[in-house]
Design a protein around this motif. Structure first.
Motif, PDB file in Angstrom:
ATOM      1  N   ARG A 109      36.659  41.325  35.553  1.00  0.00           N
ATOM      2  CA  ARG A 109      37.574  42.080  36.409  1.00  0.00           C
ATOM      3  C   ARG A 109      38.548  41.111  37.059  1.00  0.00           C
ATOM      4  NH1 ARG A 109      33.988  46.618  39.574  1.00  0.00           N
ATOM      5  NH2 ARG A 109      32.831  47.278  37.763  1.00  0.00           N
ATOM      6  N   PRO A 110      39.701  40.869  36.442  1.00  0.00           N
ATOM      7  CA  PRO A 110      40.667  39.952  37.053  1.00  0.00           C
ATOM      8  C   PRO A 110      41.340  40.598  38.268  1.00  0.00           C
ATOM      9  CG  PRO A 110      41.572  40.887  35.059  1.00  0.00           C
ATOM     10  CD  PRO A 110      40.154  41.379  35.168  1.00  0.00           C
ATOM     11  N   VAL A 111      41.523  39.833  39.318  1.00  0.00           N
ATOM     12  CA  VAL A 111      42.171  40.311  40.540  1.00  0.00           C
ATOM     13  C   VAL A 111      43.571  39.709  40.598  1.00  0.00           C
ATOM     14  CG1 VAL A 111      42.093  40.279  43.055  1.00  0.00           C
ATOM     15  CG2 VAL A 111      39.978  40.512  41.751  1.00  0.00           C
ATOM     16  N   ALA A 112      44.577  40.543  40.780  1.00  0.00           N
ATOM     17  CA  ALA A 112      45.957  40.063  40.897  1.00  0.00           C
ATOM     18  C   ALA A 112      46.345  40.039  42.375  1.00  0.00           C
ATOM     19  CB  ALA A 112      46.901  40.960  40.115  1.00  0.00           C
ATOM     20  N   GLU A 134      46.953  35.925  38.778  1.00  0.00           N
ATOM     21  CA  GLU A 134      45.852  36.767  38.331  1.00  0.00           C
ATOM     22  C   GLU A 134      44.625  35.869  38.228  1.00  0.00           C
ATOM     23  OE1 GLU A 134      45.775  40.111  35.202  1.00  0.00           O
ATOM     24  OE2 GLU A 134      45.006  38.344  34.170  1.00  0.00           O
ATOM     25  N   ILE A 135      43.637  36.165  39.031  1.00  0.00           N
ATOM     26  CA  ILE A 135      42.438  35.338  39.102  1.00  0.00           C
ATOM     27  C   ILE A 135      41.359  35.974  38.249  1.00  0.00           C
ATOM     28  CG2 ILE A 135      40.706  34.353  40.642  1.00  0.00           C
ATOM     29  CD1 ILE A 135      42.842  34.843  42.916  1.00  0.00           C
ATOM     30  N   SER A 136      40.920  35.254  37.212  1.00  0.00           N
ATOM     31  CA  SER A 136      39.847  35.749  36.357  1.00  0.00           C
ATOM     32  C   SER A 136      38.771  34.677  36.226  1.00  0.00           C
ATOM     33  CB  SER A 136      40.388  36.163  34.983  1.00  0.00           C
ATOM     34  OG  SER A 136      40.963  35.067  34.333  1.00  0.00           O
ATOM     35  N   HIS A 137      37.683  35.035  35.586  1.00  0.00           N
ATOM     36  CA  HIS A 137      36.515  34.154  35.496  1.00  0.00           C
ATOM     37  C   HIS A 137      36.828  32.841  34.767  1.00  0.00           C
ATOM     38  CE1 HIS A 137      32.347  33.013  35.337  1.00  0.00           C
ATOM     39  NE2 HIS A 137      32.386  32.929  34.015  1.00  0.00           N
ATOM     40  N   HIS A 138      37.560  32.923  33.655  1.00  0.00           N
ATOM     41  CA  HIS A 138      37.787  31.736  32.834  1.00  0.00           C
ATOM     42  C   HIS A 138      39.047  30.968  33.197  1.00  0.00           C
ATOM     43  CE1 HIS A 138      34.400  32.722  30.360  1.00  0.00           C
ATOM     44  NE2 HIS A 138      34.866  33.948  30.198  1.00  0.00           N
ATOM     45  N   GLU A 139      40.118  31.669  33.565  1.00  0.00           N
ATOM     46  CA  GLU A 139      41.353  30.989  33.943  1.00  0.00           C
ATOM     47  C   GLU A 139      42.245  31.921  34.745  1.00  0.00           C
ATOM     48  OE1 GLU A 139      44.214  30.095  30.734  1.00  0.00           O
ATOM     49  OE2 GLU A 139      42.848  31.185  29.418  1.00  0.00           O
ATOM     50  N   ASN A 140      43.239  31.343  35.395  1.00  0.00           N
ATOM     51  CA  ASN A 140      44.189  32.107  36.198  1.00  0.00           C
ATOM     52  C   ASN A 140      45.529  32.144  35.483  1.00  0.00           C
ATOM     53  OD1 ASN A 140      42.089  32.085  37.984  1.00  0.00           O
ATOM     54  ND2 ASN A 140      43.048  30.700  39.431  1.00  0.00           N
ATOM     55  N   PHE A 141      46.319  33.196  35.751  1.00  0.00           N
ATOM     56  CA  PHE A 141      47.614  33.354  35.112  1.00  0.00           C
ATOM     57  C   PHE A 141      48.687  33.590  36.174  1.00  0.00           C
ATOM     58  CE2 PHE A 141      44.478  34.912  32.042  1.00  0.00           C
ATOM     59  CZ  PHE A 141      44.764  34.074  30.968  1.00  0.00           C
ATOM     60  N   PHE A 142      49.833  32.923  36.030  1.00  0.00           N
ATOM     61  CA  PHE A 142      50.969  33.095  36.928  1.00  0.00           C
ATOM     62  C   PHE A 142      51.622  34.443  36.647  1.00  0.00           C
ATOM     63  CE2 PHE A 142      55.504  32.559  37.906  1.00  0.00           C
ATOM     64  CZ  PHE A 142      55.401  32.245  39.246  1.00  0.00           C
ATOM     65  N   ILE A 143      52.031  35.146  37.721  1.00  0.00           N
ATOM     66  CA  ILE A 143      52.622  36.493  37.612  1.00  0.00           C
ATOM     67  C   ILE A 143      53.978  36.515  38.311  1.00  0.00           C
ATOM     68  CG2 ILE A 143      52.379  38.917  38.271  1.00  0.00           C
ATOM     69  CD1 ILE A 143      49.395  38.464  38.542  1.00  0.00           C
ATOM     70  N   THR A 144      54.944  37.191  37.696  1.00  0.00           N
ATOM     71  CA  THR A 144      56.158  37.595  38.411  1.00  0.00           C
ATOM     72  C   THR A 144      56.188  39.119  38.381  1.00  0.00           C
ATOM     73  OG1 THR A 144      57.509  37.417  36.411  1.00  0.00           O
ATOM     74  CG2 THR A 144      57.469  35.509  37.869  1.00  0.00           C
TER      75      THR A 144
END
Length: 193
Positions: A109-112, A134-144
């Protein structure tokens, strides 16, 4: 349980507790506001649907996931606000990755979490833009993010609203989020004399 995941969940819980404490403190120190009043605080809870496409080009699936959002906004001026918006899925999201000849599948369940600026073109309409993670278990992703919201003012300091937001995510699937929520708006009570 993974230490990183534990720390992330503790940070999320701490953020929610701080927002709840601010709202509780606001009951005695804040009063009802007029829409767009400078210095107003808005707390929003929404139910939403998150849409994204997943899979490889030959087998793309459309996916809808229910989510809820917790948002906080501060009115800098009568037209501009700045806030923190959090999108949390209600169910696990299946993610598939290919590693050599193997296909790995995982659920999470990734949290943005995003810092959102809004320009209110009209007392009921706001244009949203911002950045986040976006914070997830394996890695985070940058969001615009970019989107729009519509507010319908109810009695006292309550609002009913809808928002449509597009999140561009680096190295993962972009998402559309449509939500309907209720907001409580508070402003500082000023004593004269």
């Amino acid at each position: 349980m993974n230490i990183k995941r534990l720390l992330k969940s503790k940070r999320l819980m701490a953020s929610c507790m701080i927002l709840t404490a601010l709202a509780a403190k606001g009951q005695s120190e804040f009063k009802v506001h007029e829409s767009g009043e400078k210095g107003a605080h808005r707390f929003t809870f929404s139910l939403a649907q998150v849409y994204f496409q997943e899979g490889k080009s030959d087998e793309i699936r459309n996916t809808f996931v229910p989510a809820y959002t917790f948002n906080y906004d501060y009115m800098i001026t009568s037209r501009w606000s700045l806030g923190m918006h959090n999108d949390i899925p209600m169910q696990d999201i299946e993610k598939e990755e290919e590693l050599h000849d193997f296909r790995l599948s995982s659920s999470e369940r990734p949290v943005a979490t995003k810092i959102i600026g809004a320009y209110h073109t009209h007392k009921n309409i706001g244009l949203l833009f911002g950045i986040g993670d976006e914070i997830s278990h394996h890695e985070n992703f940058f969001i615009t993010s970019a989107g729009a919201e519509y507010e319908f003012h109810l009695k006292s300091s309550w609002q009913l609203g809808a928002e449509l937001v597009y999140d561009y995510k680096v190295h993962t699937a972009d998402t559309w989020m449509m939500g309907i929520g209720i907001s409580k708006v508070l402003t500082r009570h000023r004593h004269k004399g």
